[in-house]
Design a protein around this motif. Structure first.
Motif, PDB file in Angstrom:
ATOM      1  N   LEU A  10     -10.838   1.662  -4.139  1.00 53.38           N
ATOM      2  CA  LEU A  10     -10.053   2.502  -3.230  1.00 53.38           C
ATOM      3  C   LEU A  10      -8.562   2.248  -3.440  1.00 53.38           C
ATOM      4  CD1 LEU A  10     -12.206   1.817  -0.049  1.00 53.38           C
ATOM      5  CD2 LEU A  10     -12.131   3.949  -1.335  1.00 53.38           C
ATOM      6  N   SER A  11      -7.781   3.310  -3.197  1.00 50.87           N
ATOM      7  CA  SER A  11      -6.322   3.155  -3.239  1.00 50.87           C
ATOM      8  C   SER A  11      -5.820   2.878  -1.828  1.00 50.87           C
ATOM      9  CB  SER A  11      -5.678   4.428  -3.763  1.00 50.87           C
ATOM     10  OG  SER A  11      -5.828   5.465  -2.811  1.00 50.87           O
ATOM     11  N   LYS A  12      -4.582   2.475  -1.743  1.00 52.13           N
ATOM     12  CA  LYS A  12      -3.967   2.250  -0.441  1.00 52.13           C
ATOM     13  C   LYS A  12      -3.990   3.533   0.390  1.00 52.13           C
ATOM     14  CE  LYS A  12       0.181   0.341   1.727  1.00 52.13           C
ATOM     15  NZ  LYS A  12       1.388  -0.497   1.526  1.00 52.13           N
ATOM     16  N   ASP A  13      -3.749   4.670  -0.291  1.00 50.87           N
ATOM     17  CA  ASP A  13      -3.775   5.958   0.411  1.00 50.87           C
ATOM     18  C   ASP A  13      -5.159   6.271   0.964  1.00 50.87           C
ATOM     19  OD1 ASP A  13      -1.118   6.359   0.056  1.00 50.87           O
ATOM     20  OD2 ASP A  13      -1.301   7.748  -1.627  1.00 50.87           O
ATOM     21  N   ASP A  14      -6.189   5.866   0.233  1.00 49.06           N
ATOM     22  CA  ASP A  14      -7.553   6.070   0.739  1.00 49.06           C
ATOM     23  C   ASP A  14      -7.743   5.318   2.058  1.00 49.06           C
ATOM     24  OD1 ASP A  14      -8.334   7.570  -1.475  1.00 49.06           O
ATOM     25  OD2 ASP A  14      -8.971   5.802  -2.597  1.00 49.06           O
ATOM     26  N   ILE A  15      -7.242   4.093   2.069  1.00 49.91           N
ATOM     27  CA  ILE A  15      -7.377   3.264   3.272  1.00 49.91           C
ATOM     28  C   ILE A  15      -6.629   3.904   4.443  1.00 49.91           C
ATOM     29  CG2 ILE A  15      -7.057   0.948   4.218  1.00 49.91           C
ATOM     30  CD1 ILE A  15      -8.610   0.593   1.776  1.00 49.91           C
ATOM     31  N   ILE A  16      -5.410   4.367   4.155  1.00 50.68           N
ATOM     32  CA  ILE A  16      -4.597   4.989   5.209  1.00 50.68           C
ATOM     33  C   ILE A  16      -5.263   6.263   5.722  1.00 50.68           C
ATOM     34  CG2 ILE A  16      -2.377   6.096   5.687  1.00 50.68           C
ATOM     35  CD1 ILE A  16      -1.158   4.124   3.608  1.00 50.68           C
ATOM     36  N   ALA A  17      -5.805   7.041   4.790  1.00 47.95           N
ATOM     37  CA  ALA A  17      -6.482   8.280   5.200  1.00 47.95           C
ATOM     38  C   ALA A  17      -7.695   7.967   6.072  1.00 47.95           C
ATOM     39  CB  ALA A  17      -6.892   9.082   3.968  1.00 47.95           C
TER      40      ALA A  17
END
Lengths: 191, 191
Positions: B4-11
């Motif tokens: 996962l990317s950081k953006d995935d986590i934020i989303a």
DNA sequence: CCTACCGATCGGTAGG
DNA sequence: CCTACCGATCGGTAGG
């Protein structure tokens, strides 16, 4: 420092839930506000969820009483005006209950949430009926989408406590009048 | 099952916060949604509060971009129309971020909350300016209370995601048009 | 991103 | 309404 009543506990819960949210409130927080221990609250109520139910149903009753009173007014536009004024008064006279009712319903247990959702739909139907009557009496345009209009109106009303201050430039009575005019004009009427 | 990317986590955090609230979401809940352990999230971000900040600032940027685009439109009433359509599009295209932005700001740390509050005020000022221009161009009544008008308009807009369904009777474009007409008429204009 | 944990806090209970 | 707790869960960390 006399003993607290169950209503005191519920009122305290309403204030906390309104400001910190249901999940942001612990029984110990609540106890601190009331000057007792968190565990002592269980002498009055069964649990945290029961407090949420009590606060929200109290809020629902205020709104429903206000809507019933509005329906007693003579003439459709008078009813609309009374509905708007009544809703604003309920929100500002019972800020904590109303805010919890409006914001924390999602944290009710599914069964209870469904019941509250029904009560909200019924409340909205009061407004829809009033708007229908306004159209019928020729106060509003015939091509008005009454469903959407009721949602717009309730949206304006439900957020009033988020910005309105009793000590601000606009007074409460002026606000009610201004919202009434805005809605009426928005739907093609002339105040 | 790629990483996962950081953006995935934020989303993912945005989706959880929007539905269960910040305090109703645990790091383990969030991990479950993403298919990893709660503790693994700390490989990507510093903590839960940092996730809230990221989601909310993402939401703020969407709204601000939309407002700037509206100001590029020719003519005050066209700007108002674009502002309303843009706000609705942001809410419906970024439901989770927008809902978190609108509902969970209160759980930001005080400093960050103040910054976000400023950004919200600035966004509201865009609308106030547009409404002022509408009055100046004679599109709206001269006696309109533009501050109140902007609050009414944003109230309608901010609650759209609470009831609107893409598969419902009213289509998104129709809604934008209907809100535009309602607001314009409400302030004494004729669409 | 997982294993293996930590101290703190949670909602709630037994007994007075 | 307090004392004295309970097991569960919380946000977060060290080390790999």
């Amino acid at each position: 420092m006399k003993r607290l009543s169950k209503d005191d506990i519920i009122a305290g819960a309403g204030r906390r839930f309104a400001t910190h949210g249901y999940h942001g409130t612990s029984m110990r927080d609540l106890g601190d506000d009331l000057g007792i221990l968190g565990s002592s609250i269980y002498a009055h109520v069964g649990g945290k969820q029961e407090l949420l139910v009590a606060v929200i149903e109290g809020g629902a009753e205020h709104f429903e009483a206000s809507a019933r009173a509005a329906l007693d007014v003579e003439g459709a536009s008078g009813q609309l005006r009374a509905f708007i004024k009544g809703h604003i008064d309920v929100i500002l006279d019972h800020r904590a209950e109303a805010r919890t009712y409006l914001s924390e319903v999602g944290f009710l247990d599914p069964d209870r949430r469904a019941i509250v959702a029904q009560r909200r739909d019924r409340y909205e139907m009061y407004l829809v009926e009033i708007l229908d009557a306004c159209v019928l009496e020729g106060v509003l345009r015939k091509d008005v989408d009454v469903r959407l209009a009721s949602i717009y109106t309730l949206s304006i009303l439900n957020l009033v406590d988020r910005w309105f201050s009793e000590s601000g430039r606009v007074k409460r009575a002026e606000l009610s009048e201004d919202v009434y005019r805005f809605v009426l004009r928005g739907l093609g009427g002339t105040p």
